[in-house]
Scaffold this active site. Structure first.
Site, PDB file in Angstrom:
ATOM      1  N   ASP A   1      40.911 -70.478 -67.251  1.00  0.00           N
ATOM      2  CA  ASP A   1      40.512 -70.872 -65.900  1.00  0.00           C
ATOM      3  C   ASP A   1      39.386 -71.903 -65.972  1.00  0.00           C
ATOM      4  O   ASP A   1      38.628 -71.957 -66.949  1.00  0.00           O
ATOM      5  CB  ASP A   1      40.034 -69.655 -65.102  1.00  0.00           C
ATOM      6  N   LYS A   2      39.256 -72.684 -64.924  1.00  0.00           N
ATOM      7  CA  LYS A   2      38.244 -73.742 -64.877  1.00  0.00           C
ATOM      8  C   LYS A   2      36.868 -73.245 -65.306  1.00  0.00           C
ATOM      9  O   LYS A   2      36.194 -73.870 -66.117  1.00  0.00           O
ATOM     10  CB  LYS A   2      38.175 -74.327 -63.463  1.00  0.00           C
TER      11      LYS A   2
END
Length: 336
Positions: A149-150
């Site tokens: 995830d970012k």
């Protein structure tokens, strides 16, 4: 004397042309099935496409995927890969933990999106990888076989060739890649455990995942690394790799990850917390989740690859503040 049963395909690295003699043991099988067996570094759908376009020939002539072979035929494959990834190469710094001709292992910082998409057309890990190795444009997803995830930091592996990409994808599906994470969660756990709940898209909020009876099988193992007054540092190991898996499982267990904007809930400050801990908890605006260890058999030569990424500065400061708060609390209790 030539023995088709002992034939392996020959590779001309410069021309990316491969050839193979069909072994007698494969007699009676379809061309597309035989091609998949002789050129396992490419997907069956890609080989079928090349047969139809004439880039994979049978005894120098075009053929159909369903044609039955008798053994001894010569297959020739022009394996030149077309551009698969059209993102713009960008000179974005990368922390390469390991690299060779077949793979990169990257320590991704929090805040870096992996793939370009809506709202993130560039400035992503893919853009950075294409600048580092333009040949990755010929691979689907620029060689990325799993993502973070970012706002999750840590190690992830990237394939640099089709054989490595196919093998790593297979290894992930077979759960042959060890992925270990660190997570700071709410609550002082007394033991580790296993979260075995299926996960799928939330029925109303499309940005979120959730535990659902009709979801996809998902298993997360976790154990205590360090316990604090109201928080716990966990070591989490993925058995499966669903989107937001650790974040969803820890929320479901009522121990959400600190700072998680989707699954963490409202900020909760421990009673009597130190000023430093209050500052850290209020200022931590991402999930406190870090991919610490990645280990797997090399997709080409089979040797063990083990890569670790140090805990990033923001998460280390949070852990230090939790540790100091715990120590001060114990000192106060001992004076009572």
């Amino acid at each position: 004397m030539h023995d088709p049963d002992n034939e392996t395909h020959e590779v001309d690295p410069a021309a990316t042309t491969l050839s193979a003699v069909v072994p007698l043991s494969m007699a009676g099988s379809r061309l597309d099935v035989i091609a998949a067996g002789l050129f396992p570094e490419f997907s069956r759908s890609k080989l079928s496409e090349w047969i139809k376009s004439g880039r994979l020939t049978l005894d120098g002539a075009t053929a159909r995927p369903r044609d039955t072979l008798t053994g001894g035929e010569v297959l020739a494959l022009d394996a030149q890969l077309d551009t698969q990834t059209h993102a713009l190469p960008q000179d974005i710094p990368l922390d390469i933990v390991y690299e060779d001709a077949d793979i990169f292992v990257v320590n991704k910082p929090a805040g870096l999106v992996v793939h370009p998409g809506a709202g993130n057309p560039d400035g992503t890990l893919v853009n950075a990888l294409l600048f580092r190795d333009p040949e990755l444009a010929k691979l689907p997803r620029a060689g990325i076989v799993h993502r973070l995830d970012k706002d999750t930091s840590g190690v992830m592996v990237v394939a640099r060739t089709m054989p490595a990409l196919n093998k790593l994808t297979e290894m992930l599906a077979e759960r042959d890649v060890h992925r270990q994470y660190l997570a700071v969660v709410l609550g002082a756990l007394v033991s580790g455990g296993t979260a075995d709940q299926p996960i799928d898209r939330h029925p109303r909020d499309r940005l979120r995942m959730t535990v659902r009876e009709d979801g996809r099988h998902a298993v997360t193992h976790y154990r205590l690394r360090e316990r604090f007054r109201n928080h716990t540092l966990l070591e989490c190991r993925l058995e499966t790799g669903r989107t937001h898996q650790i974040r969803v499982h820890m929320q479901y267990a009522r121990h959400p990850i600190v700072g998680d904007p989707l699954y963490g809930g409202a900020l909760r400050l421990p009673k009597g917390a130190t000023d430093e801990l209050i500052e850290q908890l209020r200022g931590f605006k991402r999930q406190a989740l870090h991919a610490e260890v990645l280990s797997f058999a090399h997709p080409v030569h089979g040797g063990e690859i083990r890569c670790e990424a140090p805990v990033p500065a923001d998460m280390k400061a949070l852990i230090d503040a939790l540790r100091d708060d715990e120590q001060q609390f114990q000192e106060r209790e001992s004076r009572r």
